[in-house]
Design a protein around this motif. Sequence first.
Motif, PDB file in Angstrom:
ATOM      1  N   ARG A 235     -15.147  32.267  20.496  1.00 58.45           N
ATOM      2  CA  ARG A 235     -14.108  31.345  20.045  1.00 58.45           C
ATOM      3  C   ARG A 235     -13.666  31.708  18.636  1.00 58.45           C
ATOM      4  O   ARG A 235     -14.428  32.306  17.870  1.00 58.45           O
TER       5      ARG A 235
ATOM      6  N   VAL B 202     -20.164  32.500  21.457  1.00 56.25           N
ATOM      7  CA  VAL B 202     -20.497  31.189  22.010  1.00 56.25           C
ATOM      8  C   VAL B 202     -21.620  31.302  23.040  1.00 56.25           C
ATOM      9  O   VAL B 202     -22.656  30.644  22.930  1.00 56.25           O
TER      10      VAL B 202
ATOM     11  N   SER C  96     -25.133  26.570  17.835  1.00 62.12           N
ATOM     12  CA  SER C  96     -24.189  25.464  17.657  1.00 62.12           C
ATOM     13  C   SER C  96     -23.792  24.800  18.977  1.00 62.12           C
ATOM     14  O   SER C  96     -23.298  23.669  18.978  1.00 62.12           O
ATOM     15  N   VAL C  97     -24.010  25.483  20.101  1.00 63.91           N
ATOM     16  CA  VAL C  97     -23.592  24.918  21.393  1.00 63.91           C
ATOM     17  C   VAL C  97     -24.770  24.719  22.346  1.00 63.91           C
ATOM     18  O   VAL C  97     -24.593  24.165  23.440  1.00 63.91           O
TER      19      VAL C  97
ATOM     20  N   ARG D  64     -25.426  21.795  24.934  1.00 60.68           N
ATOM     21  CA  ARG D  64     -24.151  21.131  25.251  1.00 60.68           C
ATOM     22  C   ARG D  64     -23.290  21.963  26.188  1.00 60.68           C
ATOM     23  O   ARG D  64     -22.558  21.414  27.021  1.00 60.68           O
ATOM     24  N   PHE D  65     -23.350  23.281  26.052  1.00 55.13           N
ATOM     25  CA  PHE D  65     -22.526  24.181  26.861  1.00 55.13           C
ATOM     26  C   PHE D  65     -23.402  24.894  27.883  1.00 55.13           C
ATOM     27  O   PHE D  65     -24.582  25.142  27.650  1.00 55.13           O
TER      28      PHE D  65
ATOM     29  N   MET E 148     -18.421  22.714  29.070  1.00 53.59           N
ATOM     30  CA  MET E 148     -18.593  22.235  27.707  1.00 53.59           C
ATOM     31  C   MET E 148     -18.693  20.713  27.725  1.00 53.59           C
ATOM     32  O   MET E 148     -17.737  20.033  28.117  1.00 53.59           O
TER      33      MET E 148
ATOM     34  N   LEU F 187     -18.391  17.372  23.525  1.00 54.00           N
ATOM     35  CA  LEU F 187     -17.563  18.156  22.620  1.00 54.00           C
ATOM     36  C   LEU F 187     -17.391  17.470  21.268  1.00 54.00           C
ATOM     37  O   LEU F 187     -17.325  16.230  21.189  1.00 54.00           O
ATOM     38  N   LYS F 188     -17.309  18.298  20.240  1.00 51.33           N
ATOM     39  CA  LYS F 188     -17.159  17.832  18.862  1.00 51.33           C
ATOM     40  C   LYS F 188     -15.869  18.408  18.279  1.00 51.33           C
ATOM     41  O   LYS F 188     -15.412  19.469  18.723  1.00 51.33           O
TER      42      LYS F 188
ATOM     43  N   GLU G 270     -15.511  20.095  15.730  1.00 51.32           N
ATOM     44  CA  GLU G 270     -15.760  21.459  15.255  1.00 51.32           C
ATOM     45  C   GLU G 270     -15.785  22.496  16.381  1.00 51.32           C
ATOM     46  O   GLU G 270     -15.870  23.696  16.116  1.00 51.32           O
ATOM     47  N   ASP G 271     -15.703  22.053  17.621  1.00 52.30           N
ATOM     48  CA  ASP G 271     -15.567  22.981  18.745  1.00 52.30           C
ATOM     49  C   ASP G 271     -14.115  23.414  18.948  1.00 52.30           C
ATOM     50  O   ASP G 271     -13.846  24.291  19.779  1.00 52.30           O
TER      51      ASP G 271
ATOM     52  N   TYR H 158     -10.600  29.851  22.809  1.00 53.14           N
ATOM     53  CA  TYR H 158     -11.770  30.395  23.486  1.00 53.14           C
ATOM     54  C   TYR H 158     -11.368  31.630  24.292  1.00 53.14           C
ATOM     55  O   TYR H 158     -10.396  31.586  25.058  1.00 53.14           O
TER      56      TYR H 158
END
Length: 124
Positions: A38, A48, A63-64, A67-68, A83, A86-87, A89-90, A94
């Motif tokens: 990303r 990612v 960082s993921v 969550r991912f 994903m 999600l935040k 900052e994501d 991509y």
Amino acid sequence: QVQLVESGGGLVQAGGSLRLSCAASGRTFSTRAMGWFRQAPGKEREFVSAISSSGGSTYYADSVKGRFSISRDNAKRAVYLQMNSLKPEDTAVYFCAARNTYNIRTSTNEYNYWGQGTQVTVSS
């Protein structure tokens, strides 16, 4: 030659989910490790997640992680990125990428083919 086309991006609220897809051309898809990267505005492209050619190995950026989730369907020549949570900052474009070999790497320099990217925007 491999062509990659991403889809599934969009606008989502924080805490929501999106599923990105990457469709690949060519008969060698099942021999290639695949990755998702990303790039946010003004920032460098970052790793990612990646998956080995067989799908037996996966790797995530810290960082993921949790969550991912990355997966692939070699019969459909597709790789996916689920994903969740999600935040803001994501938010980024991509990109799907393919290597010329079977094993996972995290550096952009290790990938040989790239898609055009799909925008993901997470609102707070």
